[in-house]
Design a protein around this motif. Structure first.
Motif, PDB file in Angstrom:
ATOM      1  N   ASP A  91       0.838  -1.206   0.000  1.00  0.00           N
ATOM      2  CA  ASP A  91       0.000   0.000   0.000  1.00  0.00           C
ATOM      3  C   ASP A  91       0.868   1.249   0.000  1.00  0.00           C
ATOM      4  OD1 ASP A  91      -2.610  -1.302   0.190  1.00  0.00           O
ATOM      5  OD2 ASP A  91      -1.980  -1.893   2.196  1.00  0.00           O
ATOM      6  N   GLY A  92       2.138   1.087   0.311  1.00  0.00           N
ATOM      7  CA  GLY A  92       3.089   2.192   0.315  1.00  0.00           C
ATOM      8  C   GLY A  92       4.495   1.643   0.440  1.00  0.00           C
ATOM      9  N   VAL A  93       5.478   2.389  -0.060  1.00  0.00           N
ATOM     10  CA  VAL A  93       6.882   1.995   0.013  1.00  0.00           C
ATOM     11  C   VAL A  93       7.665   3.131   0.650  1.00  0.00           C
ATOM     12  CG1 VAL A  93       8.942   1.343  -1.293  1.00  0.00           C
ATOM     13  CG2 VAL A  93       6.691   0.539  -2.038  1.00  0.00           C
ATOM     14  N   LEU A  94       8.485   2.785   1.646  1.00  0.00           N
ATOM     15  CA  LEU A  94       9.352   3.773   2.292  1.00  0.00           C
ATOM     16  C   LEU A  94      10.802   3.454   1.951  1.00  0.00           C
ATOM     17  CD1 LEU A  94       9.917   6.097   4.322  1.00  0.00           C
ATOM     18  CD2 LEU A  94      10.071   4.324   6.099  1.00  0.00           C
ATOM     19  N   VAL A  95      11.476   4.399   1.301  1.00  0.00           N
ATOM     20  CA  VAL A  95      12.920   4.283   1.110  1.00  0.00           C
ATOM     21  C   VAL A  95      13.556   4.868   2.363  1.00  0.00           C
ATOM     22  CG1 VAL A  95      14.904   4.863  -0.317  1.00  0.00           C
ATOM     23  CG2 VAL A  95      12.672   4.478  -1.381  1.00  0.00           C
ATOM     24  N   HIS A  96      14.107   3.981   3.188  1.00  0.00           N
ATOM     25  CA  HIS A  96      14.582   4.356   4.521  1.00  0.00           C
ATOM     26  C   HIS A  96      16.063   4.760   4.475  1.00  0.00           C
ATOM     27  CE1 HIS A  96      14.696   3.329   9.063  1.00  0.00           C
ATOM     28  NE2 HIS A  96      14.078   4.478   8.865  1.00  0.00           N
TER      29      HIS A  96
ATOM     30  N   GLN B  76      13.189   5.035  -9.098  1.00  0.00           N
ATOM     31  CA  GLN B  76      13.058   3.713  -9.712  1.00  0.00           C
ATOM     32  C   GLN B  76      11.815   2.995  -9.189  1.00  0.00           C
ATOM     33  OE1 GLN B  76      16.707   1.750  -8.727  1.00  0.00           O
ATOM     34  NE2 GLN B  76      17.970   3.001 -10.082  1.00  0.00           N
ATOM     35  N   CYS B  77      11.572   3.135  -7.891  1.00  0.00           N
ATOM     36  CA  CYS B  77      10.430   2.450  -7.279  1.00  0.00           C
ATOM     37  C   CYS B  77       9.108   3.023  -7.784  1.00  0.00           C
ATOM     38  CB  CYS B  77      10.520   2.567  -5.761  1.00  0.00           C
ATOM     39  SG  CYS B  77       9.340   1.530  -4.894  1.00  0.00           S
ATOM     40  N   MET B  78       9.058   4.344  -7.969  1.00  0.00           N
ATOM     41  CA  MET B  78       7.835   4.962  -8.489  1.00  0.00           C
ATOM     42  C   MET B  78       7.525   4.462  -9.898  1.00  0.00           C
ATOM     43  SD  MET B  78       7.568   8.909  -7.110  1.00  0.00           S
ATOM     44  CE  MET B  78       9.281   9.378  -7.139  1.00  0.00           C
ATOM     45  N   LEU B  79       8.557   4.331 -10.715  1.00  0.00           N
ATOM     46  CA  LEU B  79       8.354   3.792 -12.060  1.00  0.00           C
ATOM     47  C   LEU B  79       7.866   2.347 -12.000  1.00  0.00           C
ATOM     48  CD1 LEU B  79      11.541   5.223 -13.856  1.00  0.00           C
ATOM     49  CD2 LEU B  79       9.172   5.942 -14.204  1.00  0.00           C
ATOM     50  N   ALA B  80       8.476   1.562 -11.101  1.00  0.00           N
ATOM     51  CA  ALA B  80       8.069   0.160 -10.964  1.00  0.00           C
ATOM     52  C   ALA B  80       6.623   0.047 -10.498  1.00  0.00           C
ATOM     53  CB  ALA B  80       9.000  -0.557  -9.981  1.00  0.00           C
ATOM     54  N   MET B  81       6.223   0.919  -9.591  1.00  0.00           N
ATOM     55  CA  MET B  81       4.850   0.877  -9.073  1.00  0.00           C
ATOM     56  C   MET B  81       3.833   1.256 -10.147  1.00  0.00           C
ATOM     57  SD  MET B  81       4.885  -0.328  -6.176  1.00  0.00           S
ATOM     58  CE  MET B  81       4.454  -0.110  -4.495  1.00  0.00           C
TER      59      MET B  81
ATOM     60  N   GLY C  97       1.862   5.063  -2.851  1.00  0.00           N
ATOM     61  CA  GLY C  97       2.840   6.125  -2.667  1.00  0.00           C
ATOM     62  C   GLY C  97       4.225   5.592  -2.340  1.00  0.00           C
ATOM     63  N   VAL C  98       5.239   6.362  -2.735  1.00  0.00           N
ATOM     64  CA  VAL C  98       6.635   6.055  -2.410  1.00  0.00           C
ATOM     65  C   VAL C  98       7.167   7.228  -1.594  1.00  0.00           C
ATOM     66  CG1 VAL C  98       8.936   5.590  -3.332  1.00  0.00           C
ATOM     67  CG2 VAL C  98       6.910   4.710  -4.525  1.00  0.00           C
ATOM     68  N   TYR C  99       7.731   6.924  -0.427  1.00  0.00           N
ATOM     69  CA  TYR C  99       8.122   7.965   0.518  1.00  0.00           C
ATOM     70  C   TYR C  99       9.612   7.855   0.839  1.00  0.00           C
ATOM     71  CZ  TYR C  99       3.098   7.411   1.097  1.00  0.00           C
ATOM     72  OH  TYR C  99       1.755   7.267   0.862  1.00  0.00           O
ATOM     73  N   LEU C 100      10.205   8.981   1.188  1.00  0.00           N
ATOM     74  CA  LEU C 100      11.575   9.036   1.673  1.00  0.00           C
ATOM     75  C   LEU C 100      11.550   9.344   3.162  1.00  0.00           C
ATOM     76  CD1 LEU C 100      13.409  11.130  -1.074  1.00  0.00           C
ATOM     77  CD2 LEU C 100      13.929   8.778  -0.480  1.00  0.00           C
ATOM     78  N   GLY C 101      12.403   8.686   3.932  1.00  0.00           N
ATOM     79  CA  GLY C 101      12.412   8.960   5.363  1.00  0.00           C
ATOM     80  C   GLY C 101      13.707   8.536   6.024  1.00  0.00           C
ATOM     81  N   SER C 102      13.985   9.156   7.159  1.00  0.00           N
ATOM     82  CA  SER C 102      15.135   8.802   7.975  1.00  0.00           C
ATOM     83  C   SER C 102      14.696   8.788   9.436  1.00  0.00           C
ATOM     84  CB  SER C 102      16.283   9.806   7.785  1.00  0.00           C
ATOM     85  OG  SER C 102      17.264   9.639   8.794  1.00  0.00           O
ATOM     86  N   SER C 103      14.795   7.631  10.071  1.00  0.00           N
ATOM     87  CA  SER C 103      14.414   7.536  11.478  1.00  0.00           C
ATOM     88  C   SER C 103      15.455   8.174  12.381  1.00  0.00           C
ATOM     89  CB  SER C 103      14.209   6.071  11.872  1.00  0.00           C
ATOM     90  OG  SER C 103      13.118   5.513  11.176  1.00  0.00           O
ATOM     91  N   THR C 104      16.725   8.089  11.995  1.00  0.00           N
ATOM     92  CA  THR C 104      17.772   8.668  12.840  1.00  0.00           C
ATOM     93  C   THR C 104      17.689  10.191  12.874  1.00  0.00           C
ATOM     94  OG1 THR C 104      19.305   8.604  10.964  1.00  0.00           O
ATOM     95  CG2 THR C 104      19.351   6.746  12.488  1.00  0.00           C
ATOM     96  N   GLU C 105      17.271  10.791  11.752  1.00  0.00           N
ATOM     97  CA  GLU C 105      17.101  12.247  11.718  1.00  0.00           C
ATOM     98  C   GLU C 105      15.644  12.659  11.931  1.00  0.00           C
ATOM     99  OE1 GLU C 105      18.747  13.906   8.180  1.00  0.00           O
ATOM    100  OE2 GLU C 105      20.828  13.515   8.804  1.00  0.00           O
ATOM    101  N   ASN C 106      14.771  11.678  12.093  1.00  0.00           N
ATOM    102  CA  ASN C 106      13.336  11.921  12.287  1.00  0.00           C
ATOM    103  C   ASN C 106      12.777  12.820  11.181  1.00  0.00           C
ATOM    104  OD1 ASN C 106      10.831  11.761  13.411  1.00  0.00           O
ATOM    105  ND2 ASN C 106      11.285  12.968  15.247  1.00  0.00           N
ATOM    106  N   SER C 107      13.137  12.503   9.950  1.00  0.00           N
ATOM    107  CA  SER C 107      12.639  13.272   8.811  1.00  0.00           C
ATOM    108  C   SER C 107      11.754  12.382   7.951  1.00  0.00           C
ATOM    109  CB  SER C 107      13.801  13.817   7.978  1.00  0.00           C
ATOM    110  OG  SER C 107      14.567  12.762   7.422  1.00  0.00           O
ATOM    111  N   GLY C 108      10.621  12.926   7.542  1.00  0.00           N
ATOM    112  CA  GLY C 108       9.709  12.200   6.673  1.00  0.00           C
ATOM    113  C   GLY C 108       8.796  11.216   7.389  1.00  0.00           C
TER     114      GLY C 108
END
Length: 259
Positions: A192-197, A213-218, A230-241
């Motif tokens: 239902d969603g992809v997170l590039v971590h 690349q993932c958006m094209l594949a989806m 949806g395809v999302y970008l995020g970083s847990s260590t920086e708490n972004s996204g």
């Protein structure tokens, strides 16, 4: 083992100790415990069905536990009650599991609004434990608002959780070209969603390329749908996204419930 009658009222009142004992009861393979577990579930089933269920999968090392701690702390600090069901792989030699997820979610495990339960996979296919669905019913009956299911993360067989949750999130690492090839249609079609971590620091350019690349594949995999996942970008260590990811998940679930 406590009888099911002794557990019903404490679970309904949100007693985490009673919830933990109840999950142990339903995971037991003893015949008398199986009978008691069925009685317990039949009593608590009417109290379930009100939580948001989210399945999280990805290859080992992608940062599932780190994401759950960061997202979980945000939810708990916002006043939501959170249950985390973390499934660990079982050894094919000894049959045992490490069950060390609480050590990787140190801050979250101490939060008064959080309940974390590691469970052994026990050789069950599909990335979840044999009684994960029943454990979710108990967590909902205990008043949890959000349930996060962290799967084993073994690849393309991780599909069973999709039928148990409201939102299925697939996590990818930056520069995951080979990973995209490896998981191919199986998991990505169900996502239902992809997170590039880990989209931070020197890995940010690679994370952006992976997201493209993932958006094209989806779009190819979901060409028959008006809106691909949806395809999302995020970083847990920086708490972004992470906040934006949660808002998107809530919007997606609300939209599907209204339709």
């Amino acid at each position: 083992m406590a009888s099911c009658k002794d557990l019903i009222d404490p679970i309904r009142s949100g007693d985490r100790s009673a919830l933990a004992r109840a999950i142990t009861l339903i995971e037991s393979r003893r015949h008398e415990d199986t009978v008691a577990a069925e009685q317990l579930l039949s009593q608590l089933l009417p109290d379930s069905g009100r939580a948001i269920r989210i399945g999280i999968t990805g290859a080992p090392g992608v940062g599932k536990s780190t994401l759950i701690e960061t997202l979980g702390m945000q939810l708990c600090d916002a006043g939501k009650k959170l249950a985390v069901l973390a499934v660990d792989p079982s050894s094919s030699v000894t049959g045992g599991s490490i069950l060390g997820d609480k050590t990787r979610m140190d801050e979250l495990s101490r939060h008064r609004n959080a309940f974390i339960r590691p469970s052994p996979g026990g050789g069950t296919l599909g990335g979840v434990a044999g009684r994960t669905q029943e454990a979710m019913i108990l967590c909902e009956a205990a008043g949890n608002d959000v349930i996060l299911v962290e799967t084993i993360g073994t690849g393309q067989s991780e599909f069973a959780v999709h039928g148990m949750v409201d939102f299925f999130l697939v996590m990818l690492s930056p520069a995951a070209g080979d990973e995209l090839q490896g998981i191919k249609r199986g998991v990505m079609e169900l996502a239902d969603g992809v997170l590039v971590h880990k989209a931070d620091g020197d890995l940010l350019p690679a994370a952006n390329r992976t997201a493209q690349q993932c958006m094209l594949a989806m779009r190819v995999l979901h060409s028959g749908h008006q809106d691909p996942p949806g395809v999302y970008l995020g970083s847990s260590t920086e708490n972004s996204g992470i906040s934006e990811l949660w808002q998107s998940i809530e919007r997606d679930i609300d939209r599907r419930q209204q339709s």
